[in-house]
Design an enzyme around this catalytic site. Sequence first.
Site, short mmCIF file in Angstrom:
data_model
loop_
_atom_site.label_atom_id
_atom_site.label_comp_id
_atom_site.label_asym_id
_atom_site.label_seq_id
_atom_site.Cartn_x
_atom_site.Cartn_y
_atom_site.Cartn_z
N ASP A 1 0.76 -1.22 -0.07
CA ASP A 1 0.02 -0.05 -0.06
C ASP A 1 0.98 1.22 0.00
OD1 ASP A 1 -3.39 0.50 1.06
OD2 ASP A 1 -1.80 2.15 1.12
N ILE A 2 0.56 2.30 -0.91
CA ILE A 2 1.26 3.37 -0.93
C ILE A 2 1.34 4.22 0.59
CG2 ILE A 2 -0.50 4.92 -2.01
CD1 ILE A 2 1.47 5.70 -4.07
N ASN B 1 -13.16 -3.30 2.28
CA ASN B 1 -13.85 -2.15 2.49
C ASN B 1 -15.00 -1.80 1.48
OD1 ASN B 1 -12.56 -1.15 4.77
ND2 ASN B 1 -10.96 -0.28 3.56
N SER C 1 -11.92 3.72 -1.29
CA SER C 1 -11.71 4.84 -2.15
C SER C 1 -11.16 4.36 -3.55
CB SER C 1 -10.60 5.34 -1.59
OG SER C 1 -9.20 4.55 -1.21
N HIS D 1 -9.89 -5.18 -3.66
CA HIS D 1 -8.58 -5.60 -2.80
C HIS D 1 -8.70 -6.16 -1.70
CE1 HIS D 1 -9.55 -1.17 -2.77
NE2 HIS D 1 -9.08 -1.29 -1.32
N LEU D 2 -7.81 -6.92 -1.11
CA LEU D 2 -8.06 -7.40 0.07
C LEU D 2 -6.65 -6.81 0.92
CD1 LEU D 2 -9.02 -9.38 2.33
CD2 LEU D 2 -7.62 -11.16 1.32
N HIS D 3 -7.13 -6.22 2.08
CA HIS D 3 -5.85 -5.57 2.81
C HIS D 3 -5.25 -6.51 3.92
CE1 HIS D 3 -6.72 -1.04 2.26
NE2 HIS D 3 -8.11 -1.63 2.19
#
Length: 112
Positions: free
Chosen positions: A26-27, A85, A93, A98-100
Site C-alpha cells: 500500500d502506498i 472495504n 476509495s 482489494h484485500l488489505h
Amino acid sequence: MFCRIVSGEVPADVVRTSARTVAFRDIAPQAPVHVLVVPRVHVEHAGALDDTHAADLSDMFATARAVAEQEGIADPSRGYRLVFNVGKDAENSVPHLHLHVIGGRPMTWPPG
Ligand code: AMP
C-alpha cells in the site's frame, strides 16, 4: 487504477503474483506490513462478488496467507488483519476489489 497496476502500466511495489492475483505494498501503509491483494479480473468491490469469482477469491486468500508468511507475520503469535472495504462509510476509495493484509504491530478495535 489497480487494473493499470495489474497490467504493469503503472508501477507498484509488487511482493507476490499468482495466476489470478497481484499483491503490492500500500502506498500509504497503516502498519509495518500493509499489502493489497488484487484480483487480475476487474470486480468493483466485495459486494459485487458472485459465484463466477470463486477461484479468484480462493486465490486471494491463499495469496494473503503466502504474503503473511513471507513477511514473517503468519504465525498466530504475530498475526495480521484481513480487510475488505465496501462503500462510503467504510471509506472505500479505489473501485477495484482489494484485500488489505495489515500487520507487524498490535491493533486495537475500534480504531481511535
Ligand atoms: P480502500 O480504502 O479499501 O479503497 O483502500 C485503498 C487503498 O489503496 C488505500 O489504503 C490507499 O493507500 C491504497 N492505494 C491507492 N493508490 C495506490 C497505489 N497507486 N499503489 C498502492 N496503494 C495505493
